[in-house]
Design a protein around this motif. Structure first.
Motif, PDB file in Angstrom:
ATOM      1  N   ASP A  47      46.564  23.836  33.127  1.00 13.60           N
ATOM      2  CA  ASP A  47      47.415  24.841  32.349  1.00 13.60           C
ATOM      3  C   ASP A  47      47.831  26.015  33.270  1.00 13.60           C
ATOM      4  N   ASP A 102      51.407  37.666  30.494  1.00 15.34           N
ATOM      5  CA  ASP A 102      51.447  36.590  31.181  1.00 15.34           C
ATOM      6  C   ASP A 102      50.129  36.967  32.350  1.00 15.34           C
ATOM      7  N   LEU A 104      46.004  36.455  32.903  1.00 15.71           N
ATOM      8  CA  LEU A 104      44.842  35.687  32.663  1.00 15.71           C
ATOM      9  C   LEU A 104      43.659  36.740  32.506  1.00 15.71           C
ATOM     10  N   ARG A 125      45.100  39.912  24.044  1.00 23.74           N
ATOM     11  CA  ARG A 125      45.774  38.799  23.369  1.00 23.74           C
ATOM     12  C   ARG A 125      47.066  39.247  22.661  1.00 23.74           C
ATOM     13  N   ARG A 130      46.563  35.486  28.390  1.00 27.27           N
ATOM     14  CA  ARG A 130      45.798  34.325  27.927  1.00 27.27           C
ATOM     15  C   ARG A 130      44.322  34.880  28.084  1.00 27.27           C
ATOM     16  N   ASP A 147      41.510  32.486  23.585  1.00 25.72           N
ATOM     17  CA  ASP A 147      42.109  31.044  23.527  1.00 25.72           C
ATOM     18  C   ASP A 147      41.556  30.053  24.252  1.00 25.72           C
TER      19      ASP A 147
END
Length: 352
Positions: A47, A102, A104, A125, A130, A147
C-alpha cells in the motif's frame, strides 16, 4: 556504589534477573515476529508503494522513542523518505493540530495505553494520516485507533527495563523497511538476524562492566543507524545502574560536549559498520589521546568490546544493544542495585 561482589557469584546472580531472562528471549521473539507479521507488513508495504506518504512522523516516549530514532535513520537511508519525531506534548498538552495529511504516522508503544500517544494518534487520523501502531499489547487502546496494527509479539515483559520489546520494535521497523524497499539483501538478512542476536548475547562486554562500577558519569556515542542504540544504552545505564549517562551522535559530540572529555572520563562508543564507521573510530582515537577511558565496540581488530557480525549494516544496532543489555544487567548488580525494579519507576508510564 562500591559494592564488592565475587565474580562467580555475580555471574550466577545475573542470570536470575527478569531483565537477563527477558533480554535472552529476544532472538526467539524476533524470529517468531518475522513469521507472524510478514503478511500484515507485506500488505502495508504494498500500500505504501501504491500511495507513497509525503513524509513519515513517529510518536513515542522512552525506549520506544529510541526505536523511533532508529526508524528515522532506517527510512531515510533505505527509502529516502523524510522522517521526523512528533512531540507527544504538541497534541496532548498544547492541543495544536498538525499538518499530517498523506503522512505515515507511526506510534510505537509497549503498552499502548499512554494518554499522550493516544491523543496524538487520534489527531493524526483526524488530520488525514495513515496511522500504524507498533504495540506489544495488540488489543490496547492505541491499536483500536490505528489503521494498521503491527504486534511486537514480545510476550509479557515484567522487568521495568524494556529489553526484548525494544528489540522487537526495531525488528518490526526493519521488516517493514525491507518489504517496502523490496531490498533483497535486507530481506535475506532478516532470516539471519535471530542467530546473529544469539551470537551477540554471547559477546563478552565484562571489561566495560567492570570499568564502570565506580563511574559517576559517561558519554555513550553512536551515529546514524546507531544513534538510537546509544540513546537506549544511556537510558538503561541511568535506569538500571544509577549512572548519569548521556548519549550523543559521534558527530554532534564535537560541537561542545567533548570539552568535558579529559583524563579518565568514561566513554562507551558503539561503532556502526557503515559509512559512519571511519569517523567514529577516529573519534575514539582522539578521546584516547586525551586520556579518556574509552570502550569501543567495533568489528575492527583491537576493539575493546567484541561485536557479532551483522548480516546487514541495518541489523548492527540490534546486535550492539543485545550485547549491551547483558553487560548492563551485571553492572547494575555490581553497583548494588536491582535491574528489575529501578527506584521511582513503573513498568507503564501514562504521560499526559
Amino acid at each position: 556504589m562500591n559494592a564488592v561482589i565475587d565474580p562467580e557469584a555475580l555471574h550466577a546472580r545475573a542470570a536470575t534477573t527478569r531483565m537477563f531472562q527477558e533480554a535472552a528471549e529476544a532472538p526467539s521473539v524476533v524470529g517468531a515476529q518475522f513469521v507472524a507479521n510478514r503478511d500484515v507488513l507485506a500488505a502495508l508495504a504494498a500500500d505504501l508503494r501504491r500511495r507513497p506518504p509525503s513524509f513519515i512522523a513517529t510518536c513515542a516516549r522512552g525506549s520506544s522513542d529510541h526505536a523511533a530514532t532508529y526508524a528515522k535513520a532506517l527510512f531515510e537511508t533505505r527509502l529516502g523518505v523524510v522522517t521526523a519525531s512528533v512531540s507527544p506534548s504538541i497534541g496532548s498538552v498544547y492541543g495544536v493540530p498538525q499538518q499530517l495529511r498523506d503522512a505515515l504516522f507511526i506510534a510505537v508503544s509497549q503498552s499502548g495505553r499512554s494518554p499522550d500517544l493516544l491523543r496524538n494518534a487520534e489527531a493524526a487520523r483526524e488530520a488525514g494520516a495513515r496511522v500504524v501502531a507498533l504495540v506489544n499489547v495488540a488489543d490496547s487502546p492505541l491499536a483500536d485507533l490505528a489503521d494498521v496494527v503491527v504486534p511486537l509479539h514480545a510476550g509479557p515483559e515484567r522487568s521495568v527495563a524494556a529489553t526484548k520489546s525494544y528489540l522487537a520494535s526495531l525488528s518490526a521497523l526493519l521488516q517493514l523497511a525491507a518489504l517496502w524497499s523490496d531490498d533483497f539483501a535486507l530481506l535475506d538478512a532478516l532470516d539471519k538476524l535471530p542467530d546473529a542476536l544469539r551470537r551477540a548475547w554471547d559477546c563478552d562486554w565484562s571489561a566495560a562492566g567492570e570499568g564502570l562500577v565506580p563511574a559517576r558519569n559517561l558519554f555513550v556515542l553512536g551515529r546514524g543507524l546507531g544513534l538510537g542504540a546509544a540513546q537506549e544504552a544511556a537510558l538503561k545505564l541511568k535506569e538500571t545502574c544509577g549512572l548519569h549517562a548521556e548519549a550523543y551522535s559521534s558527530a554532534e559530540v564535537k560541537h561542545g560536549p567533548m570539552a568535558l572529555v579529559g583524563p579518565g572520563f568514561p566513554v562507551l562508543i558503539l561503532a556502526q559498520p557503515d559509512q559512519t564507521e571511519a569517523g567514529t573510530l577516529a573519534l575514539a582515537g582522539e578521546f584516547r589521546a586525551r586520556g579518556a577511558q574509552v570502550w569501543l565496540a567495533s568489528r575492527e581488530p583491537g576493539a575493546d568490546l567484541p561485536v557479532a557480525v551483522a548480516p546487514h549494516p541495518a541489523c548492527a544496532p540490534l546486535l550492539l544493544v543485545q550485547s549491551f543489555y547483558r553487560m548492563a544487567n551485571a553492572l547494575s548488580l555490581a553497583r548494588g542495585l536491582d535491574p528489575d525494579t529501578p527506584p521511582h519507576l513503573n513498568k507503564v508510564t501514562e504521560t499526559l
